[in-house]
Write a protein that holds these residues in place. Structure first.
Motif, PDB file in Angstrom:
ATOM      1  N   ARG A 174      17.691  73.717  92.552  1.00  0.00           N
ATOM      2  CA  ARG A 174      18.364  74.666  91.665  1.00  0.00           C
ATOM      3  C   ARG A 174      19.832  74.282  91.584  1.00  0.00           C
ATOM      4  O   ARG A 174      20.334  73.509  92.403  1.00  0.00           O
ATOM      5  CB  ARG A 174      18.236  76.093  92.187  1.00  0.00           C
ATOM      6  CG  ARG A 174      18.968  76.377  93.486  1.00  0.00           C
ATOM      7  CD  ARG A 174      18.672  77.759  94.012  1.00  0.00           C
ATOM      8  NE  ARG A 174      19.435  78.058  95.215  1.00  0.00           N
ATOM      9  CZ  ARG A 174      20.587  78.731  95.238  1.00  0.00           C
ATOM     10  NH1 ARG A 174      21.110  79.166  94.087  1.00  0.00           N
ATOM     11  NH2 ARG A 174      21.224  78.974  96.365  1.00  0.00           N
ATOM     12  N   ASP A 175      20.500  74.819  90.572  1.00  0.00           N
ATOM     13  CA  ASP A 175      21.937  74.617  90.486  1.00  0.00           C
ATOM     14  C   ASP A 175      22.628  75.934  90.836  1.00  0.00           C
ATOM     15  O   ASP A 175      22.170  77.003  90.479  1.00  0.00           O
ATOM     16  CB  ASP A 175      22.364  74.119  89.099  1.00  0.00           C
ATOM     17  CG  ASP A 175      22.132  75.141  88.004  1.00  0.00           C
ATOM     18  OD1 ASP A 175      21.163  75.923  88.122  1.00  0.00           O
ATOM     19  OD2 ASP A 175      22.901  75.169  87.033  1.00  0.00           O
ATOM     20  N   ILE A 176      23.716  75.814  91.574  1.00  0.00           N
ATOM     21  CA  ILE A 176      24.482  76.994  91.964  1.00  0.00           C
ATOM     22  C   ILE A 176      25.538  77.217  90.890  1.00  0.00           C
ATOM     23  O   ILE A 176      26.728  76.885  91.049  1.00  0.00           O
ATOM     24  CB  ILE A 176      25.105  76.799  93.360  1.00  0.00           C
ATOM     25  CG1 ILE A 176      24.013  76.405  94.363  1.00  0.00           C
ATOM     26  CG2 ILE A 176      25.817  78.072  93.828  1.00  0.00           C
ATOM     27  CD1 ILE A 176      24.536  76.017  95.724  1.00  0.00           C
ATOM     28  N   ASN A 177      25.088  77.742  89.758  1.00  0.00           N
ATOM     29  CA  ASN A 177      25.929  77.858  88.575  1.00  0.00           C
ATOM     30  C   ASN A 177      25.350  78.952  87.677  1.00  0.00           C
ATOM     31  O   ASN A 177      24.652  78.662  86.703  1.00  0.00           O
ATOM     32  CB  ASN A 177      25.967  76.510  87.843  1.00  0.00           C
ATOM     33  CG  ASN A 177      26.973  76.495  86.708  1.00  0.00           C
ATOM     34  OD1 ASN A 177      27.852  77.353  86.617  1.00  0.00           O
ATOM     35  ND2 ASN A 177      26.841  75.518  85.820  1.00  0.00           N
ATOM     36  N   PRO A 178      25.599  80.214  87.986  1.00  0.00           N
ATOM     37  CA  PRO A 178      24.980  81.320  87.248  1.00  0.00           C
ATOM     38  C   PRO A 178      25.427  81.364  85.791  1.00  0.00           C
ATOM     39  O   PRO A 178      26.555  80.997  85.451  1.00  0.00           O
ATOM     40  CB  PRO A 178      25.454  82.563  88.008  1.00  0.00           C
ATOM     41  CG  PRO A 178      26.714  82.127  88.689  1.00  0.00           C
ATOM     42  CD  PRO A 178      26.510  80.692  89.048  1.00  0.00           C
ATOM     43  N   SER A 179      24.513  81.783  84.913  1.00  0.00           N
ATOM     44  CA  SER A 179      24.825  81.943  83.498  1.00  0.00           C
ATOM     45  C   SER A 179      24.925  83.429  83.176  1.00  0.00           C
ATOM     46  O   SER A 179      24.346  84.269  83.863  1.00  0.00           O
ATOM     47  CB  SER A 179      23.753  81.278  82.624  1.00  0.00           C
ATOM     48  OG  SER A 179      22.464  81.755  82.966  1.00  0.00           O
ATOM     49  N   SER A 180      25.649  83.755  82.111  1.00  0.00           N
ATOM     50  CA  SER A 180      25.909  85.160  81.781  1.00  0.00           C
ATOM     51  C   SER A 180      24.895  85.735  80.795  1.00  0.00           C
ATOM     52  O   SER A 180      24.766  86.946  80.670  1.00  0.00           O
ATOM     53  CB  SER A 180      27.321  85.312  81.207  1.00  0.00           C
ATOM     54  OG  SER A 180      27.465  84.538  80.021  1.00  0.00           O
ATOM     55  N   LYS A 181      24.172  84.862  80.092  1.00  0.00           N
ATOM     56  CA  LYS A 181      23.213  85.315  79.090  1.00  0.00           C
ATOM     57  C   LYS A 181      21.812  84.813  79.432  1.00  0.00           C
ATOM     58  O   LYS A 181      21.662  83.774  80.066  1.00  0.00           O
ATOM     59  CB  LYS A 181      23.604  84.805  77.699  1.00  0.00           C
ATOM     60  CG  LYS A 181      24.990  85.232  77.235  1.00  0.00           C
ATOM     61  CD  LYS A 181      25.350  84.530  75.940  1.00  0.00           C
ATOM     62  CE  LYS A 181      26.803  84.814  75.555  1.00  0.00           C
ATOM     63  NZ  LYS A 181      27.216  84.011  74.366  1.00  0.00           N
ATOM     64  N   LYS A 182      20.816  85.555  78.983  1.00  0.00           N
ATOM     65  CA  LYS A 182      19.443  85.124  79.202  1.00  0.00           C
ATOM     66  C   LYS A 182      19.148  83.908  78.317  1.00  0.00           C
ATOM     67  O   LYS A 182      19.347  83.956  77.099  1.00  0.00           O
ATOM     68  CB  LYS A 182      18.475  86.259  78.881  1.00  0.00           C
ATOM     69  CG  LYS A 182      17.038  85.967  79.308  1.00  0.00           C
ATOM     70  CD  LYS A 182      16.166  87.202  79.178  1.00  0.00           C
ATOM     71  CE  LYS A 182      14.759  86.920  79.701  1.00  0.00           C
ATOM     72  NZ  LYS A 182      13.894  88.120  79.641  1.00  0.00           N
TER      73      LYS A 182
END
Length: 228
Positions: A5-13
């Motif tokens: 996984r990447d440790i890089n959250p996104s703000s939109k689905k």
């Protein structure tokens, strides 16, 4: 080396990323239920065959050229095995959400499709008379990875290493992980020029072309965002 996984959250689905994954899975399941001979015919009809495009150009058949251009699009949704589709869809899920978040849904879809075409044309240049059918989403996904490489170079990729069958988990900066991945594509792409045996049946140049196009788009996006 396998990315978890990447440790890089996104703000939109990532609705486009999810939709592309679902469509690919549905089509792959459809392939599986077909009898072997029909499945082979299905893949050859909807896959991209470089030699067929070359023949269409030689005979100046506009309609035949058009069919081959369409087959590039349909080939992006076909896969030859479980490992093929799992690897591609996992990569798309890993990198696609952040790129879609940054570009927006529509632009992401457009970039994904164009990257697939650029990848296929790159593969075509190096395999102009190949009768081997080309399928898979990896060229389009390589474009997404190229964009990620430029926009999120320091995002951490949680990676599984197997050393003598012992698992190790390491967080690697994206520019290192993706950079190593790209070097393997170039190395194998150069080997494939020696002969098809060395290419292992993988469209390495499609990955290279899609990735370079993704880098170009990302740098253009950053310049436009800066001046805006």
């Amino acid at each position: 080396m396998f990315p978890l996984r990447d440790i890089n959250p996104s703000s939109k689905k990532p609705i486009v990323t999810i939709s592309i994954i679902i469509i690919n899975i549905i089509i792959f399941l459809f392939e599986l239920i077909l009898p072997f001979n029909i499945r082979e015919a299905f893949i050859h009809y909807y896959g991209f065959i470089p030699k067929e495009l070359t023949n269409a150009i030689v005979y100046r058949s506009i309609s035949y050229i058009g069919l081959n251009i369409i087959s590039i699009f349909t080939s992006m949704f076909l896969h030859g095995s479980f490992m093929h589709i799992i690897g591609n869809m996992w990569s798309l899920w890993l990198f696609g959400d952040n790129v879609e978040d940054k570009l927006g849904h529509f632009k992401f879809l457009l970039v994904y499709i164009i990257s697939g075409y650029i990848a296929s044309f790159t593969h075509y240049i190096f395999n102009i008379n190949s009768p081997v059918v080309t399928i898979g989403a990896s060229g389009a996904i390589a474009g997404v990875i190229g964009i990620y490489f430029v926009l999120f170079p320091f995002a951490k990729i949680q990676t599984l290493f197997l050393l003598l069958w012992f698992p190790f988990f390491v967080n690697i900066p994206a520019f290192i992980f993706i950079g190593l991945w790209f070097l393997t594509q170039v190395f194998n792409g150069l080997l494939s020029l020696v002969g098809p045996y060395y290419g292992s049946g993988v469209a390495w140049w499609a990955h290279i072309g899609g990735f370079i196009y993704g880098i170009y788009l990302a740098k253009k996006y950053k310049r436009e965002s800066y001046y805006y």
